[in-house]
Design a protein around this motif. Structure first.
Motif, short mmCIF file in Angstrom:
data_model
loop_
_atom_site.label_atom_id
_atom_site.label_comp_id
_atom_site.label_asym_id
_atom_site.label_seq_id
_atom_site.Cartn_x
_atom_site.Cartn_y
_atom_site.Cartn_z
N ASP A 1 7.37 15.62 43.47
CA ASP A 1 5.94 15.56 43.78
C ASP A 1 5.64 14.62 44.94
OD1 ASP A 1 3.35 16.59 42.96
OD2 ASP A 1 2.87 14.51 42.43
N GLU A 47 -9.70 20.61 45.49
CA GLU A 47 -8.85 21.77 45.77
C GLU A 47 -7.64 21.34 46.59
OE1 GLU A 47 -9.37 24.80 44.56
OE2 GLU A 47 -11.15 24.04 43.53
N PRO A 77 -4.02 20.09 47.92
CA PRO A 77 -3.08 19.04 47.49
C PRO A 77 -3.71 18.00 46.56
CG PRO A 77 -2.91 19.41 49.86
CD PRO A 77 -4.09 20.21 49.38
N GLY A 112 -6.09 18.46 44.33
CA GLY A 112 -6.18 19.06 43.00
C GLY A 112 -4.82 19.17 42.34
N GLU A 113 -3.81 19.51 43.12
CA GLU A 113 -2.45 19.62 42.58
C GLU A 113 -1.94 18.25 42.13
OE1 GLU A 113 0.86 21.31 41.16
OE2 GLU A 113 -0.86 22.39 41.96
N ALA A 114 -2.21 17.22 42.93
CA ALA A 114 -1.80 15.87 42.55
C ALA A 114 -2.51 15.43 41.27
CB ALA A 114 -2.11 14.89 43.69
N TRP A 115 -3.79 15.79 41.14
CA TRP A 115 -4.55 15.43 39.94
C TRP A 115 -3.95 16.11 38.71
CZ3 TRP A 115 -7.69 17.46 36.09
CH2 TRP A 115 -8.52 16.55 35.44
N ARG A 116 -3.62 17.40 38.83
CA ARG A 116 -3.04 18.12 37.69
C ARG A 116 -1.64 17.60 37.35
NH1 ARG A 116 -5.94 21.98 40.36
NH2 ARG A 116 -4.22 22.68 41.65
N THR A 117 -0.86 17.26 38.36
CA THR A 117 0.47 16.71 38.11
C THR A 117 0.37 15.36 37.41
OG1 THR A 117 1.26 17.80 40.12
CG2 THR A 117 2.66 16.10 39.19
#
Length: 142
Positions: free
Chosen positions: A25, A44, A46, A48-53
């Motif tokens: 990550d 939305e 990167p 958002g992806e970092a938040w979900r990870t």
């Protein structure tokens, strides 16, 4: 020897999870940073992806102990001699120190030292020195 083996296995798992989080990550597995990141909107792309990870990583930390208890057949025996108000105050002090030190022990000790960060080396020296001094004073005053 059993306690040594379980502590060694736990340390390996922490190191492996921190290394995989950084490799897969690109982020440091400092718990305070991940928790602080949850306070920001997911957004939305990167962000958002970092938040979900971060959510998934923290969910693993929260769900790990119940899974362990299920697999081990019960919870380990623990004694906490402090009252709930003392524990709450201690937690607030830890949170304050984490913000003051720009990270927590997991971020500096596990991830920062592995990256040879001078700031983390100083932070870990202060953490350890403060802990040793606290224990020494506690023994003298007790």
């Amino acid at each position: 020897m059993s306690s040594f083996a379980s502590a060694f296995a736990g340390g390996l798992q922490i190191g492996l999870s921190a290394a995989l989080f950084l490799l897969l990550d690109g982020r440091i597995a400092g718990i305070s940073g991940l928790v602080a990141g949850l306070a920001r909107p997911a957004g939305e792309g990167p962000a958002g992806e970092a938040w979900r990870t971060g959510c998934a990583f923290l969910a693993g930390l929260v769900l790990g102990p119940p899974v362990f208890a299920l697999l081990a057949g019960g919870w380990p025996v623990m004694w906490i001699e402090a009252s709930l108000p003392v524990l709450a105050f201690a937690g607030l002090l830890v949170g304050f120190g984490t913000r003051l030190g720009s990270g927590c022990t997991s971020g500096h000790g596990v991830c920062g030292l592995a990256r040879l960060s001078p700031r983390s080396a100083v932070a870990v020296a202060v953490f350890l020195g403060s802990g040793m001094l606290t224990v020494a004073l506690g023994r003298v005053l007790a």
